[in-house]
Scaffold this active site. Structure first.
Site, PDB file in Angstrom:
ATOM      1  N   LYS A   1       2.891 -17.131  21.411  1.00  0.00           N
ATOM      2  CA  LYS A   1       4.435 -16.931  21.615  1.00  0.00           C
ATOM      3  C   LYS A   1       4.675 -15.410  21.577  1.00  0.00           C
ATOM      4  O   LYS A   1       5.668 -15.141  22.127  1.00  0.00           O
ATOM      5  CB  LYS A   1       5.092 -17.911  20.591  1.00  0.00           C
ATOM      6  CG  LYS A   1       4.843 -17.468  19.107  1.00  0.00           C
ATOM      7  CD  LYS A   1       6.010 -16.440  18.696  1.00  0.00           C
ATOM      8  CE  LYS A   1       5.796 -16.051  17.167  1.00  0.00           C
ATOM      9  NZ  LYS A   1       6.375 -15.011  16.709  1.00  0.00           N
TER      10      LYS A   1
ATOM     11  N   THR B   1      11.789 -16.984  18.856  1.00  0.00           N
ATOM     12  CA  THR B   1      11.219 -15.545  19.191  1.00  0.00           C
ATOM     13  C   THR B   1      11.487 -14.856  20.420  1.00  0.00           C
ATOM     14  O   THR B   1      12.024 -13.736  20.668  1.00  0.00           O
ATOM     15  CB  THR B   1       9.540 -15.401  19.064  1.00  0.00           C
ATOM     16  OG1 THR B   1       9.414 -15.942  17.787  1.00  0.00           O
ATOM     17  CG2 THR B   1       9.246 -13.978  19.179  1.00  0.00           C
TER      18      THR B   1
ATOM     19  N   ASN C   1       8.710  -8.318  19.128  1.00  0.00           N
ATOM     20  CA  ASN C   1       8.111  -8.509  20.541  1.00  0.00           C
ATOM     21  C   ASN C   1       9.038  -8.500  21.498  1.00  0.00           C
ATOM     22  O   ASN C   1       8.931  -7.897  22.515  1.00  0.00           O
ATOM     23  CB  ASN C   1       7.294  -9.753  20.383  1.00  0.00           C
ATOM     24  CG  ASN C   1       5.991  -9.526  19.194  1.00  0.00           C
ATOM     25  OD1 ASN C   1       5.146  -8.785  19.676  1.00  0.00           O
ATOM     26  ND2 ASN C   1       6.231 -10.187  18.209  1.00  0.00           N
TER      27      ASN C   1
ATOM     28  N   ALA D   1      15.365 -15.962   9.287  1.00  0.00           N
ATOM     29  CA  ALA D   1      16.063 -17.181   8.669  1.00  0.00           C
ATOM     30  C   ALA D   1      15.738 -17.089   7.415  1.00  0.00           C
ATOM     31  O   ALA D   1      16.560 -17.855   6.584  1.00  0.00           O
ATOM     32  CB  ALA D   1      15.388 -18.145   9.604  1.00  0.00           C
TER      33      ALA D   1
ATOM     34  N   SER E   1      13.646  -9.765  17.107  1.00  0.00           N
ATOM     35  CA  SER E   1      12.482 -10.065  17.117  1.00  0.00           C
ATOM     36  C   SER E   1      11.625  -8.782  17.670  1.00  0.00           C
ATOM     37  O   SER E   1      12.125  -8.030  18.596  1.00  0.00           O
ATOM     38  CB  SER E   1      11.940 -10.946  18.310  1.00  0.00           C
ATOM     39  OG  SER E   1      10.643 -10.836  18.654  1.00  0.00           O
TER      40      SER E   1
ATOM     41  N   ARG F   1       1.046  -1.194   0.019  1.00  0.00           N
ATOM     42  CA  ARG F   1      -0.049   0.010   0.166  1.00  0.00           C
ATOM     43  C   ARG F   1       0.727   1.244  -0.057  1.00  0.00           C
ATOM     44  O   ARG F   1       0.327   2.453  -0.015  1.00  0.00           O
ATOM     45  CB  ARG F   1      -0.912  -0.032   1.356  1.00  0.00           C
ATOM     46  CG  ARG F   1      -0.256  -0.051   2.669  1.00  0.00           C
ATOM     47  CD  ARG F   1      -1.039  -0.092   3.652  1.00  0.00           C
ATOM     48  NE  ARG F   1      -0.474  -0.298   5.017  1.00  0.00           N
ATOM     49  CZ  ARG F   1       0.006   0.822   5.534  1.00  0.00           C
ATOM     50  NH1 ARG F   1      -0.324   2.158   5.316  1.00  0.00           N
ATOM     51  NH2 ARG F   1       0.414   0.542   6.990  1.00  0.00           N
TER      52      ARG F   1
ATOM     53  N   ASP G   1       8.972 -22.031  17.298  1.00  0.00           N
ATOM     54  CA  ASP G   1       8.927 -20.642  17.114  1.00  0.00           C
ATOM     55  C   ASP G   1       8.959 -19.822  18.530  1.00  0.00           C
ATOM     56  O   ASP G   1       9.577 -18.798  18.625  1.00  0.00           O
ATOM     57  CB  ASP G   1       7.537 -20.289  16.424  1.00  0.00           C
ATOM     58  CG  ASP G   1       7.475 -18.869  15.802  1.00  0.00           C
ATOM     59  OD1 ASP G   1       8.535 -18.523  15.549  1.00  0.00           O
ATOM     60  OD2 ASP G   1       6.261 -18.207  15.478  1.00  0.00           O
TER      61      ASP G   1
ATOM     62  N   LYS H   1       0.200 -13.561  12.253  1.00  0.00           N
ATOM     63  CA  LYS H   1       0.137 -14.202  13.667  1.00  0.00           C
ATOM     64  C   LYS H   1      -0.873 -13.285  14.675  1.00  0.00           C
ATOM     65  O   LYS H   1      -0.482 -12.032  14.925  1.00  0.00           O
ATOM     66  CB  LYS H   1       1.363 -14.456  14.297  1.00  0.00           C
ATOM     67  CG  LYS H   1       2.311 -15.461  13.434  1.00  0.00           C
ATOM     68  CD  LYS H   1       3.826 -15.369  14.194  1.00  0.00           C
ATOM     69  CE  LYS H   1       4.605 -16.236  13.122  1.00  0.00           C
ATOM     70  NZ  LYS H   1       6.106 -16.269  13.651  1.00  0.00           N
TER      71      LYS H   1
ATOM     72  N   GLU I   1       2.734  -7.819  17.032  1.00  0.00           N
ATOM     73  CA  GLU I   1       1.710  -8.499  17.066  1.00  0.00           C
ATOM     74  C   GLU I   1       1.515  -8.861  18.671  1.00  0.00           C
ATOM     75  O   GLU I   1       0.312  -8.946  18.965  1.00  0.00           O
ATOM     76  CB  GLU I   1       1.707  -9.874  16.476  1.00  0.00           C
ATOM     77  CG  GLU I   1       1.551  -9.493  14.799  1.00  0.00           C
ATOM     78  CD  GLU I   1       0.102  -9.034  14.407  1.00  0.00           C
ATOM     79  OE1 GLU I   1      -0.674  -8.964  15.173  1.00  0.00           O
ATOM     80  OE2 GLU I   1      -0.041  -9.327  13.209  1.00  0.00           O
TER      81      GLU I   1
END
Length: 366
Positions: free
Chosen positions: A205, A262, A270, A156, A268, A42, A258, A121, A295
């Protein structure tokens, strides 16, 4: 649309929705695998740069992207392009998925549609719906039953490091098609039939990654991170089992695999949110400067609603919610967690399956 019976060992036409980190790296992997890839963004500057110099000026800036990628946008692709695709891959953040599927659903034939893959996710705020339910609400149950879900870590992929991913669907043939599409010696795909568990694992997670990052930011070391990962996995399995997922899913790539990655990766988003919270930054300041969506921050709200609905406890997840949305001091939160009374290490709920049963009934699978 090309014939759904064609071999996916041959080049496919793939339309990727989302020009962020995930969408860009997956488009690059598929382009390098000799598929013909169209990447919708977008952001006009992303479209222009990818087409002219094969670089994304916002995400993964230093990476040279495959010449097999054609960027499109910023308007959503229309029926003509979608009809010509073998695969539609959605890398749109969960909170924006419903509105985009609602715009696209009229272009999809319920009986004869492309392979649909989802890599987002999260849990939708307000409805606490999983992606499966969002698809069913917007595109119909037949498309939801055929949808395929892949849980993976973006870095990865773009670095071509050996990695494995979980590919799940209620329709085994669709999971197999997606696995064949992506599979390379450095990118191994394993199929499964528990998309509900896969979705929950991929969403949950991220909340525990915030906890792991916070622990590192506070100066704790490897023992503490190992505790968070292990107890986080126990909470994820408890939530998933109560929801109606297969508890074994959480011992696979979408679960512990995962989760471990993470919670251990400074790259990451998060983990970074948690680390900076541990260093004393405010959530508003972190979100303003992050540059992309973490997320786990939004998922924490959905997890709170699910825990209330299921009537089960997940103390680490609830503590993260309290820090993010109730202003709890992070030092106080840590002390309260460590002062909890003794409990059983493995404590799966006796009542299981309510939400999953309702969702499967909605899809005509129960």
């Amino acid at each position: 649309m090309a014939s759904p019976t064609r071999s996916f060992w041959e080049p496919s036409k793939v339309l990727v929705f989302g020009g962020g980190n995930f969408g860009s790296c997956l488009a690059d992997h598929l382009g390098d695998s000799d598929h013909n890839v169209y990447l919708w963004s977008r952001q006009e500057e992303v479209v222009k740069s990818l087409n002219e110099v094969h670089r994304n000026p916002i995400y993964l800036k230093d990476h040279q992207f495959s010449v097999n990628i054609t960027a499109v946008g910023p308007e959503l692709p229309g029926k003509t392009l979608i009809d010509d695709m073998d695969v539609l891959l959605f890398a749109i953040p969960t909170q924006f998925l419903r509105e985009n599927l609602a715009k696209l659903q009229s272009y999809l034939d319920r009986k004869k549609h492309p392979l649909l893959i989802f890599v987002n996710k999260g849990i939708e705020i307000g409805t606490h719906a999983l992606t499966l339910e969002i698809i069913a609400d917007t595109c119909g149950t037949e498309i939801a039953k055929a949808a395929t879900f892949i849980i993976l870590t973006r870095f990865a992929v773009v670095q071509r490091q050996p990695t494995s991913v979980s590919v799940t669907s209620f329709t085994d043939s669709e999971a197999q098609r997606a696995a064949v599409l992506f599979h390379q010696p450095h990118f191994r795909c394993y199929t499964g039939s528990d998309p509900i568990g896969t979705e929950l694992a991929g969403a949950l997670k991220n909340v525990y990654a915030i906890a792991a990052g916070a622990a590192d930011g506070l100066g704790f070391e490897n023992n503490t991170r190992a505790m968070i990962i292990t107890r986080g996995l126990a909470e994820m399995t408890r939530i998933g089992t109560a929801y109606g997922a297969d508890p074994l899913t959480f011992l696979g790539l979408a679960g512990v695999g995962d989760l471990f990655m993470t919670c251990s990766s400074p790259t990451s988003r998060n983990y970074s949110v948690g680390f900076r919270l541990g260093k004393g930054e405010s959530l508003d300041s972190i979100i303003d400067s992050l540059g992309s969506i973490a997320e786990g921050v939004t998922t924490a709200k959905g997890v709170k609603m699910i825990l209330d609905e299921l009537g089960i406890k997940a103390r680490i997840a609830m503590t993260i919610y309290e820090v993010l949305y109730e202003g709890k001091d992070i030092q106080t939160a840590v002390r309260e967690l460590l002062e909890l009374p003794l409990s059983k290490e493995i404590d799966l709920p006796s009542a299981t399956g309510g939400p999953a049963k309702q969702l499967m009934e909605k899809l005509g699978l129960y």
